[in-house]
Design an enzyme around this catalytic site. Structure first.
Site, PDB file in Angstrom:
ATOM      1  N   HIS A   1     -30.943 -31.592  16.846  1.00 35.95           N
ATOM      2  CA  HIS A   1     -30.472 -32.962  16.588  1.00 35.95           C
ATOM      3  C   HIS A   1     -30.311 -33.751  17.882  1.00 35.95           C
ATOM      4  O   HIS A   1     -29.335 -34.504  18.051  1.00 35.95           O
ATOM      5  CB  HIS A   1     -29.144 -32.928  15.824  1.00 35.95           C
ATOM      6  CG  HIS A   1     -29.259 -32.411  14.417  1.00 35.95           C
ATOM      7  ND1 HIS A   1     -29.620 -33.214  13.359  1.00 35.95           N
ATOM      8  CD2 HIS A   1     -29.088 -31.157  13.919  1.00 35.95           C
ATOM      9  CE1 HIS A   1     -29.651 -32.478  12.252  1.00 35.95           C
ATOM     10  NE2 HIS A   1     -29.342 -31.225  12.570  1.00 35.95           N
TER      11      HIS A   1
ATOM     12  N   ASP B   1     -26.276 -26.670  14.327  1.00 30.82           N
ATOM     13  CA  ASP B   1     -26.914 -26.428  13.033  1.00 30.82           C
ATOM     14  C   ASP B   1     -28.395 -26.778  13.068  1.00 30.82           C
ATOM     15  O   ASP B   1     -28.873 -27.497  13.942  1.00 30.82           O
ATOM     16  CB  ASP B   1     -26.227 -27.265  11.951  1.00 30.82           C
ATOM     17  CG  ASP B   1     -26.318 -28.762  12.239  1.00 30.82           C
ATOM     18  OD1 ASP B   1     -26.026 -29.161  13.388  1.00 30.82           O
ATOM     19  OD2 ASP B   1     -26.677 -29.526  11.325  1.00 30.82           O
ATOM     20  N   GLU B   2     -29.115 -26.259  12.085  1.00 30.19           N
ATOM     21  CA  GLU B   2     -30.510 -26.618  11.805  1.00 30.19           C
ATOM     22  C   GLU B   2     -31.384 -26.570  13.063  1.00 30.19           C
ATOM     23  O   GLU B   2     -32.122 -27.501  13.369  1.00 30.19           O
ATOM     24  CB  GLU B   2     -30.568 -28.003  11.155  1.00 30.19           C
ATOM     25  CG  GLU B   2     -29.837 -28.064   9.824  1.00 30.19           C
ATOM     26  CD  GLU B   2     -29.866 -29.427   9.175  1.00 30.19           C
ATOM     27  OE1 GLU B   2     -29.994 -29.494   7.929  1.00 30.19           O
ATOM     28  OE2 GLU B   2     -29.760 -30.441   9.895  1.00 30.19           O
ATOM     29  N   VAL B   3     -31.290 -25.464  13.783  1.00 32.09           N
ATOM     30  CA  VAL B   3     -32.055 -25.299  15.026  1.00 32.09           C
ATOM     31  C   VAL B   3     -33.360 -24.566  14.724  1.00 32.09           C
ATOM     32  O   VAL B   3     -33.352 -23.398  14.326  1.00 32.09           O
ATOM     33  CB  VAL B   3     -31.232 -24.536  16.080  1.00 32.09           C
ATOM     34  CG1 VAL B   3     -32.073 -24.283  17.327  1.00 32.09           C
ATOM     35  CG2 VAL B   3     -29.971 -25.325  16.428  1.00 32.09           C
TER      36      VAL B   3
END
Length: 641
Positions: free
Chosen positions: A375, A434-436
């Site tokens: 992100h 998150d969401e790596v």
């Protein structure tokens, strides 16, 4: 028979009954007149009106009465406006094709009215061939106590006491600039209407006693208060250990003082009151995402004001993300200069300080989130050296010290480099995690080589990054909060001060992490994500952050949670009505006793709270919306929509 009925009438409520009665009518007609039975084929060729007429002829007319209801869409074929209900029934019955009418509007309806809508000022009368089913009456929800969120404990009486708005005095037993400023804010909330009479008023002021007016606003600060409203000429009193508890006591008092338009007086009903109140959870947040859409400082001020009405005490400020970097870092100014959407959609460090101080004065903490290493694509415009490549921007590059040097300087802009310091003095600092997707690293030759040199898998590279970023925050006196993926990857290898933020739908991370002694926050997607526009307030209301967690761990390790307002479709134009009133359901779950779980019983109080928000200028959407932030379906009162 059911398929036939479905084809001829979309009235799901009476479909099977209608079909059965049609067949029964046909059979009785055949028996009486020695005719053959109607066949399925013959019935299938009849129109809906013919089927209904057969039932009506054999069984008579029964009128169903549906209060505050109208057809969503039904062509009008006549009118009985001005007539009585009984006259409208006779006229409709005599009018070809009429199957229903609205009252008192008096419009005849031709269609079967399978779709219905709430109509505050209309009732619907429908012609049916069977009696209206009896409705089991449930105890009506009542707006009592007229306070949101529900207090921990209270007692009350039965007297209505008048309040002297003309000379009402706020008194603090210990001088405090924060309390003086609060008194000015609450005077308008107490008395929003002009022209009130103070004749015969008994309540002339409130005295606020705070044990320590200098307590720092941090996680776990005492927010309890005791409010006493007498039924005689005694003064109202609020006692609290901190100014933050006193603010909540004033907020409760502001909801108990009501303006009576008939007498033009301010009143407190059901006095005397004794309210001994405190929150169940210490962290009650709303997430604000200023990267997907920029949220101006004034928008944030107005939101913070509204949070206090429901005793929400944290703004989780997701200030930057892949889409934009609106923060002007004093240490790395090109991040904001090149990463913001435009030159006018940026925050100076002074803007951030202003928002945080505005919040502090109202008892609201601000927890900054700098999401890393994913992100972060917007960082690359200003500092391409910390990104893998021009065509693969994130996660941030773990193979260069430049990345971590930048993180150190950026974090320091907020923290001041030590615990409790800086413009963002809150001791919690959210680092996301998150969401790596590490495929960018393995596709970038220099980072792939670095992984091989260190004998890292891509996932181990992710762990290296998280550990190093957390160490920077720890060295600046902060406890790190991270989304639940960091627990999935690293579990008990994380520093014990780490706070795990549960968010994935159906997750049991909170149960798992607390069993190993880690603190958690609960904001599960699908039930507490405010961008889920189909999620009803009732579903939000019944969630329990401590499900499956022993009471002793719930009390010590579940810090709370909150509603997450992700900004993909939210900006200043619709922020408030997307958040409110549903955040109120989450607020009551986080403040009030665990046993308070009946959404139906809370419905009248919830509707009244939404109307209170509207009266205070908050753009809270209708409480009965099927889709959040929808406009009202038509004319009607606040309490009916």
């Amino acid at each position: 028979c059911q398929r036939l009925c479905h084809a001829k009438s979309k009235m799901a409520i009476v479909a099977v009954l209608l079909c059965a009665l049609v067949l029964a009518s046909a059979q009785r007609e055949t028996a009486r007149h020695e005719q053959k039975l109607f066949t399925k084929e013959q019935l299938s060729q009849m129109s809906h009106d013919e089927l209904v007429n057969m039932v009506l002829k054999d069984h008579g007319v029964h009128w169903w009465h549906l209060p505050q209801t109208d057809c969503s869409y039904a062509p009008s074929i006549g009118s009985c406006a001005g007539a009585t209900v009984e006259s409208c029934q006779r006229l409709c019955h005599a009018t070809t094709g009429c199957r229903a009418f609205s009252f008192p509007e008096g419009k005849f309806k031709k269609a079967d009215c399978s779709g219905k809508r709430h109509a505050a000022s209309q009732d619907l009368y429908m012609m049916e061939g069977i009696p209206q089913p009896a409705v089991t009456q449930k105890a009506a929800a009542v707006n009592f106590p007229p306070v949101w969120p529900y207090p921990k404990s209270f007692t009350n009486g039965s007297s209505t006491i008048l309040v002297d708005s003309g000379s009402f005095k706020f008194t603090a037993t210990t001088a405090s600039p924060d309390l003086s400023a609060a008194f000015q804010r609450f005077e308008y909330l107490f008395f929003p209407h002009k022209g009130a009479s103070s004749a015969n008023a008994l309540l002339t002021g409130v005295t606020v006693t705070v044990a320590n007016v200098n307590v720092e606003l941090q996680l776990g600060v005492d927010e309890s208060y005791v409010l006493d409203i007498p039924a005689d000429k005694s003064e109202i009193t609020i006692t609290a250990n901190t100014v933050y508890g006193a603010y909540h006591g004033l907020q409760t008092l502001s909801q108990l003082i009501v303006f009576d338009f008939d007498s033009k007086t301010y009143q407190v009903a059901a006095a005397p009151w004794h309210v001994a109140d405190a929150p169940r959870f210490s962290h009650r947040e709303v997430l604000v995402d200023s990267s997907r859409h920029f949220e101006p400082v004034r928008t944030l001020h107005l939101l913070i004001d509204s949070l206090t009405y429901a005793k929400i005490n944290v703004v989780h400020w997701h200030i930057v993300d892949s889409q934009s970097f609106p923060f002007d870092s004093p240490t790395y100014p090109s991040l904001g200069a090149k990463g913001a959407y435009s030159n006018q959609e940026r925050y100076t460090i002074e803007d951030v300080a202003d928002v945080i101080e505005y919040s502090r004065q109202r008892g609201v903490r601000v927890m900054i989130e700098i999401d890393t290493p994913g992100h972060a694509a917007s960082w690359c415009a200003g500092h391409p050296e910390i990104c893998p490549s021009p065509t693969c921007l994130q996660p941030l590059n773990p193979a260069t010290n430049a990345t971590f040097d930048l993180l150190d300087g950026l974090f320091r802009d907020f923290t001041g480099g030590k615990r409790g310091a800086g413009v963002a003095f809150d001791n919690l600092f959210h680092l996301g995690g998150d969401e790596v997707d590490t495929s960018c690293w393995t596709r970038t030759p220099s980072i792939a080589a670095w992984l091989r040199e260190n004998k890292f898998t891509a996932d181990q590279g992710y762990e290296y990054f998280v550990r190093r970023a957390q160490a920077i925050a720890h060295n600046q006196g902060r406890d790190v909060v991270g989304w639940e993926e960091i627990w999935d990857h690293f579990g008990t290898e994380l520093d014990k001060s780490t706070i795990i933020h549960q968010w994935l739908p159906g997750s049991t991370i909170a149960k798992n992490a607390t069993s190993h002694g880690y603190r958690v926050l609960w904001s599960t997607d699908g039930v507490w994500y405010l961008d889920g526009l189909q999620t009803k307030w009732q579903q939000m209301y019944v969630q329990e952050p401590c499900d499956g967690i022993p009471d002793n761990l719930c009390d010590t390790l579940v810090l709370g949670g909150g509603g997450e307002m992700w900004g993909e479709t939210v900006d200043t134009s619709d922020l408030q009505q997307t958040i409110w009133p549903r955040l109120g359901a989450i607020a009551e779950r986080l403040w009030s006793p665990r046993t308070l779980t009946n959404a139906e019983a809370a419905s009248a109080r919830y509707s009244a709270f939404r109307c209170l928000l509207n009266r205070r200028g908050v753009a809270a959407a209708p409480s009965n919306n099927n889709v959040a932030r929808q406009a009202p379906p038509g004319p009607g009162g606040c309490y009916d929509q």
